[in-house]
Motif scaffolding. Structure first.
Motif, mmCIF file in Angstrom:
data_model
loop_
_atom_site.group_PDB
_atom_site.id
_atom_site.type_symbol
_atom_site.label_atom_id
_atom_site.label_comp_id
_atom_site.label_asym_id
_atom_site.label_seq_id
_atom_site.Cartn_x
_atom_site.Cartn_y
_atom_site.Cartn_z
ATOM 1 N N ARG A 3 36.349 22.704 -7.662
ATOM 2 C CA ARG A 3 37.442 21.622 -7.390
ATOM 3 C C ARG A 3 38.047 21.291 -6.985
ATOM 4 O O ARG A 3 38.756 21.447 -8.225
ATOM 5 C CB ARG A 3 36.499 19.773 -7.742
ATOM 6 N N ASN A 21 34.576 28.890 2.128
ATOM 7 C CA ASN A 21 35.014 27.455 1.929
ATOM 8 C C ASN A 21 36.737 27.140 1.472
ATOM 9 O O ASN A 21 36.016 25.874 0.837
ATOM 10 C CB ASN A 21 33.635 26.944 1.773
ATOM 11 N N LEU A 22 37.135 28.012 1.573
ATOM 12 C CA LEU A 22 39.028 27.282 1.755
ATOM 13 C C LEU A 22 39.531 27.855 2.503
ATOM 14 O O LEU A 22 39.648 28.641 3.115
ATOM 15 C CB LEU A 22 39.063 27.988 0.266
ATOM 16 N N GLU A 78 31.286 21.506 5.214
ATOM 17 C CA GLU A 78 31.751 22.170 3.738
ATOM 18 C C GLU A 78 32.839 22.493 2.955
ATOM 19 O O GLU A 78 33.628 22.480 1.717
ATOM 20 C CB GLU A 78 30.642 23.357 3.400
ATOM 21 N N THR A 79 34.089 22.773 4.382
ATOM 22 C CA THR A 79 35.627 23.757 3.834
ATOM 23 C C THR A 79 36.078 22.612 3.251
ATOM 24 O O THR A 79 35.897 21.785 3.396
ATOM 25 C CB THR A 79 35.828 23.758 5.212
ATOM 26 N N HIS A 80 37.158 22.886 2.438
ATOM 27 C CA HIS A 80 37.972 22.700 1.395
ATOM 28 C C HIS A 80 39.381 22.847 2.289
ATOM 29 O O HIS A 80 39.038 23.854 1.932
ATOM 30 C CB HIS A 80 37.836 22.909 -0.060
ATOM 31 N N HIS A 104 35.635 13.736 7.280
ATOM 32 C CA HIS A 104 35.894 14.890 6.227
ATOM 33 C C HIS A 104 36.616 14.810 4.378
ATOM 34 O O HIS A 104 37.042 14.005 4.498
ATOM 35 C CB HIS A 104 36.578 15.525 6.425
ATOM 36 N N HIS A 106 36.565 16.999 2.058
ATOM 37 C CA HIS A 106 37.348 17.950 1.206
ATOM 38 C C HIS A 106 38.390 18.052 1.726
ATOM 39 O O HIS A 106 38.492 18.927 2.490
ATOM 40 C CB HIS A 106 36.075 19.120 0.836
ATOM 41 N N PHE A 107 39.674 18.090 0.852
ATOM 42 C CA PHE A 107 40.803 18.614 0.616
ATOM 43 C C PHE A 107 41.264 18.316 0.491
ATOM 44 O O PHE A 107 41.693 16.990 -1.452
ATOM 45 C CB PHE A 107 41.139 17.440 2.494
ATOM 46 N N SER A 108 43.280 19.064 0.050
ATOM 47 C CA SER A 108 43.616 18.851 -1.292
ATOM 48 C C SER A 108 45.286 18.752 0.021
ATOM 49 O O SER A 108 45.645 19.630 0.663
ATOM 50 C CB SER A 108 44.009 19.914 -1.896
#
Length: 279
Positions: A3, A21-22, A78-80, A104, A106-108
């Protein structure tokens, strides 16, 4: 896959490139992307992140257009997603705001973008990466309620609401005019988005505790609901992201000053006077 924090460093990201998944998304200028980008990073045209219709270009695209974009670049629920750019973070933050606006999760944000990445002597590519499209289900894209003009007109004076104006002091004061009317929303607090990044440190975000102190000194304490805007919700996407990093209850106003400042009957203030045509 590990994570990732909302604010991620280049060294942290480099250890996970290529993981399942990234996806890394470059929202910078195409000319910069062609000179250097993170290995495997998919380039996204910033214009696809907004509706683009005058006089209020900053509104979100239609749900179907967002789904088409995410499908095209290979993002699934599910993708980050890690986003970056070459101008201090506003374009990348707009992409992340759009992801959040359509649920959505999952993100950074890559701290410092491509400038910090290259300054750390991390690997880069010049050949464009080719995305593998994967259908993003429309049922997984749920548009969250957004701040619109009517809502803001009814709530901008609420005691538990703070308006964070992310524009320059000159725009806020009315010295620089970028709409039919000059100034700011009455009661708004000005903290220029660019104050939060360190140009001398490759566009990285400045010390979070110092930023928190500066915001508190300006009047943005984080104990109220914060609504942030700029001219087109480009720069204020970054202050939205910054508020998220700080743990604030914050939401963007995508209509922004392009909507408020071009409306004939919204209340406006300059440093010298307040004009209220709404009553």
């Amino acid at each position: 896959m590990a994570r990732f924090p909302l604010l991620i460093s280049g060294k942290e990201l480099s250890a996970h490139l290529g993981e399942q998944n990234l996806i890394v998304v470059d929202v910078g200028k195409s000319t910069v992307y062609s000179q250097a980008h993170i290995p495997g990073a998919i380039h996204v045209d910033y214009r696809r992140l907004q509706k683009g219709e005058l006089p209020v270009p900053g509104l979100a695209p239609a749900l179907e257009d967002v789904a088409a974009l995410l499908t095209e670049i290979g993002v699934t629920p599910e993708t980050h997603v890690v986003a970056y750019d070459d101008e201090g973070g506003t374009r990348a933050a707009r992409f992340l705001w759009l992801l959040d606006a359509f649920s959505h999760q999952h993100f950074s944000f890559l701290d410092g973008g491509i400038h910090a990445w290259l300054a750390e002597d991390l690997p880069y590519e010049v050949e464009p990466a080719v995305a593998t499209s994967v259908q993003y289900p429309l049922t997984s894209l749920i548009a969250k309620p957004q701040i619109n003009l009517d809502y803001l007109l009814n709530h901008y004076r609420d005691e538990d609401v703070q308006i964070w104006d992310a524009r320059t002091p000159e725009e806020f004061s009315g010295e620089r005019v970028m709409a039919q009317r000059r100034g700011h929303i009455p009661g708004a607090i000005n903290y220029n988005w660019e104050n939060a990044i360190d140009r001398a440190n490759d566009d990285r975000v400045r010390n979070i505790d110092i930023i928190r102190t500066e915001l508190n000194r300006a009047g943005i304490s984080g104990d109220k609901k914060i609504i942030t805007h700029c001219q087109t919700h480009h720069r204020s996407s970054f202050t939205w992201l910054l508020g998220k990093i700080l743990g604030f209850d914050i939401i963007g106003y995508p209509g922004a000053w392009a909507e408020w400042g071009n409306h004939p009957a919204t209340p406006v203030a300059t440093l010298y006077q307040t004009e209220d045509l709404s009553s």
